[in-house]
Design a protein around this motif. Structure first.
Motif, PDB file in Angstrom:
ATOM      1  N   THR A  16       0.805  -1.218   0.000  1.00  0.00           N
ATOM      2  CA  THR A  16       0.000   0.000   0.000  1.00  0.00           C
ATOM      3  C   THR A  16       0.837   1.267   0.000  1.00  0.00           C
ATOM      4  O   THR A  16       0.296   2.352  -0.149  1.00  0.00           O
ATOM      5  CB  THR A  16      -0.912   0.042   1.238  1.00  0.00           C
ATOM      6  N   GLY A  17       2.126   1.137   0.205  1.00  0.00           N
ATOM      7  CA  GLY A  17       2.978   2.313   0.329  1.00  0.00           C
ATOM      8  C   GLY A  17       3.131   2.761   1.767  1.00  0.00           C
ATOM      9  O   GLY A  17       3.935   3.630   2.069  1.00  0.00           O
ATOM     10  N   ASP A  18       2.373   2.160   2.689  1.00  0.00           N
ATOM     11  CA  ASP A  18       2.467   2.473   4.114  1.00  0.00           C
ATOM     12  C   ASP A  18       3.501   1.548   4.729  1.00  0.00           C
ATOM     13  O   ASP A  18       3.228   0.374   4.985  1.00  0.00           O
ATOM     14  CB  ASP A  18       1.105   2.286   4.783  1.00  0.00           C
ATOM     15  N   LEU A  19       4.688   2.069   4.964  1.00  0.00           N
ATOM     16  CA  LEU A  19       5.776   1.234   5.465  1.00  0.00           C
ATOM     17  C   LEU A  19       5.634   0.877   6.941  1.00  0.00           C
ATOM     18  O   LEU A  19       6.362   0.018   7.440  1.00  0.00           O
ATOM     19  CB  LEU A  19       7.117   1.902   5.212  1.00  0.00           C
ATOM     20  N   SER A  20       4.685   1.492   7.651  1.00  0.00           N
ATOM     21  CA  SER A  20       4.523   1.169   9.070  1.00  0.00           C
ATOM     22  C   SER A  20       4.098  -0.284   9.263  1.00  0.00           C
ATOM     23  O   SER A  20       4.459  -0.917  10.254  1.00  0.00           O
ATOM     24  CB  SER A  20       3.523   2.116   9.743  1.00  0.00           C
ATOM     25  N   VAL A  21       3.350  -0.834   8.324  1.00  0.00           N
ATOM     26  CA  VAL A  21       2.944  -2.235   8.413  1.00  0.00           C
ATOM     27  C   VAL A  21       4.175  -3.133   8.283  1.00  0.00           C
ATOM     28  O   VAL A  21       4.359  -4.081   9.048  1.00  0.00           O
ATOM     29  CB  VAL A  21       1.889  -2.577   7.337  1.00  0.00           C
ATOM     30  N   LEU A  22       5.036  -2.827   7.329  1.00  0.00           N
ATOM     31  CA  LEU A  22       6.271  -3.595   7.163  1.00  0.00           C
ATOM     32  C   LEU A  22       7.156  -3.448   8.397  1.00  0.00           C
ATOM     33  O   LEU A  22       7.708  -4.439   8.894  1.00  0.00           O
ATOM     34  CB  LEU A  22       7.020  -3.151   5.910  1.00  0.00           C
ATOM     35  N   GLU A  23       7.299  -2.251   8.913  1.00  0.00           N
ATOM     36  CA  GLU A  23       8.104  -2.033  10.111  1.00  0.00           C
ATOM     37  C   GLU A  23       7.596  -2.869  11.280  1.00  0.00           C
ATOM     38  O   GLU A  23       8.378  -3.439  12.038  1.00  0.00           O
ATOM     39  CB  GLU A  23       8.117  -0.556  10.488  1.00  0.00           C
ATOM     40  N   ALA A  24       6.286  -2.981  11.414  1.00  0.00           N
ATOM     41  CA  ALA A  24       5.699  -3.757  12.507  1.00  0.00           C
ATOM     42  C   ALA A  24       6.040  -5.244  12.382  1.00  0.00           C
ATOM     43  O   ALA A  24       6.394  -5.887  13.378  1.00  0.00           O
ATOM     44  CB  ALA A  24       4.187  -3.557  12.548  1.00  0.00           C
ATOM     45  N   VAL A  25       5.942  -5.807  11.174  1.00  0.00           N
ATOM     46  CA  VAL A  25       6.247  -7.231  11.042  1.00  0.00           C
ATOM     47  C   VAL A  25       7.750  -7.497  11.165  1.00  0.00           C
ATOM     48  O   VAL A  25       8.140  -8.543  11.677  1.00  0.00           O
ATOM     49  CB  VAL A  25       5.672  -7.863   9.745  1.00  0.00           C
ATOM     50  N   LEU A  26       8.583  -6.559  10.740  1.00  0.00           N
ATOM     51  CA  LEU A  26      10.017  -6.738  10.922  1.00  0.00           C
ATOM     52  C   LEU A  26      10.373  -6.698  12.406  1.00  0.00           C
ATOM     53  O   LEU A  26      11.226  -7.460  12.873  1.00  0.00           O
ATOM     54  CB  LEU A  26      10.807  -5.694  10.136  1.00  0.00           C
ATOM     55  N   HIS A  27       9.705  -5.849  13.158  1.00  0.00           N
ATOM     56  CA  HIS A  27       9.898  -5.815  14.609  1.00  0.00           C
ATOM     57  C   HIS A  27       9.460  -7.151  15.217  1.00  0.00           C
ATOM     58  O   HIS A  27      10.149  -7.720  16.076  1.00  0.00           O
ATOM     59  CB  HIS A  27       9.121  -4.658  15.237  1.00  0.00           C
ATOM     60  N   SER A  28       8.325  -7.670  14.760  1.00  0.00           N
ATOM     61  CA  SER A  28       7.847  -8.970  15.251  1.00  0.00           C
ATOM     62  C   SER A  28       8.868 -10.068  14.965  1.00  0.00           C
ATOM     63  O   SER A  28       9.061 -10.969  15.784  1.00  0.00           O
ATOM     64  CB  SER A  28       6.510  -9.334  14.605  1.00  0.00           C
ATOM     65  N   GLY A  29       9.517 -10.007  13.822  1.00  0.00           N
ATOM     66  CA  GLY A  29      10.552 -10.978  13.486  1.00  0.00           C
ATOM     67  C   GLY A  29      11.729 -10.897  14.439  1.00  0.00           C
ATOM     68  O   GLY A  29      12.262 -11.928  14.872  1.00  0.00           O
ATOM     69  N   ARG A  30      12.124  -9.681  14.787  1.00  0.00           N
ATOM     70  CA  ARG A  30      13.236  -9.516  15.736  1.00  0.00           C
ATOM     71  C   ARG A  30      12.859 -10.064  17.113  1.00  0.00           C
ATOM     72  O   ARG A  30      13.672 -10.691  17.781  1.00  0.00           O
ATOM     73  CB  ARG A  30      13.628  -8.046  15.819  1.00  0.00           C
ATOM     74  N   VAL A  31      11.619  -9.816  17.526  1.00  0.00           N
ATOM     75  CA  VAL A  31      11.145 -10.337  18.812  1.00  0.00           C
ATOM     76  C   VAL A  31      11.125 -11.862  18.788  1.00  0.00           C
ATOM     77  O   VAL A  31      11.589 -12.522  19.726  1.00  0.00           O
ATOM     78  CB  VAL A  31       9.744  -9.768  19.156  1.00  0.00           C
ATOM     79  N   ALA A  32      10.618 -12.444  17.711  1.00  0.00           N
ATOM     80  CA  ALA A  32      10.576 -13.907  17.592  1.00  0.00           C
ATOM     81  C   ALA A  32      11.985 -14.491  17.628  1.00  0.00           C
ATOM     82  O   ALA A  32      12.208 -15.542  18.249  1.00  0.00           O
ATOM     83  CB  ALA A  32       9.850 -14.313  16.310  1.00  0.00           C
ATOM     84  N   ALA A  33      12.937 -13.836  16.980  1.00  0.00           N
ATOM     85  CA  ALA A  33      14.321 -14.314  16.996  1.00  0.00           C
ATOM     86  C   ALA A  33      14.892 -14.239  18.412  1.00  0.00           C
ATOM     87  O   ALA A  33      15.533 -15.184  18.884  1.00  0.00           O
ATOM     88  CB  ALA A  33      15.175 -13.500  16.028  1.00  0.00           C
ATOM     89  N   ALA A  34      14.651 -13.151  19.103  1.00  0.00           N
ATOM     90  CA  ALA A  34      15.148 -12.998  20.478  1.00  0.00           C
ATOM     91  C   ALA A  34      14.543 -14.063  21.393  1.00  0.00           C
ATOM     92  O   ALA A  34      15.233 -14.623  22.247  1.00  0.00           O
ATOM     93  CB  ALA A  34      14.830 -11.602  20.992  1.00  0.00           C
ATOM     94  N   GLU A  35      13.276 -14.366  21.191  1.00  0.00           N
ATOM     95  CA  GLU A  35      12.628 -15.404  22.001  1.00  0.00           C
ATOM     96  C   GLU A  35      13.253 -16.770  21.762  1.00  0.00           C
ATOM     97  O   GLU A  35      13.211 -17.634  22.625  1.00  0.00           O
ATOM     98  CB  GLU A  35      11.132 -15.448  21.709  1.00  0.00           C
TER      99      GLU A  35
END
Length: 96
Positions: A16-35
């Motif tokens: 959609t051009g709204d990068l906040s959605v992508l930023e949110a899932v990339l953050h979720s990926g970092r959290v999942a990796a840390a877990e």
């Protein structure tokens, strides 16, 4: 000490051009990796525009990239952004 294997986190978000959605899932990926015990940043983050190969397609398996659409003679109209984050193997920090 045990070794954590290479690991990846991937999926799609609406294009959609709204990068906040992508930023949110990339953050979720970092959290999942840390877990899972990873302490380093992802070794690689890739994104690619994609579209479903058929209207009722599955975003996990029925995607076409621009190159694939061109090869199939299909007009490319991106509706999804596919992402993939990859972590390198690393020690998990626990004695076994």
């Amino acid at each position: 000490m045990t070794q954590l294997p290479a690991w990846s986190y991937q999926g799609t978000v609406p294009f959609t051009g709204d990068l906040s959605v992508l930023e949110a899932v990339l953050h979720s990926g970092r959290v999942a990796a840390a877990e899972r015990g990873y302490t380093a940043e992802p070794q690689r983050i890739e994104t690619e525009e994609a579209m479903l190969s058929r209207p009722d397609g599955n975003p996990e398996s029925d995607l076409l990239t621009a190159a694939q659409a061109a090869a199939a003679g299909v007009e490319f109209s991106p509706t999804l952004l596919r992402y993939r984050m990859e972590w390198a193997p690393e020690p998990d920090g626990t004695e076994r």
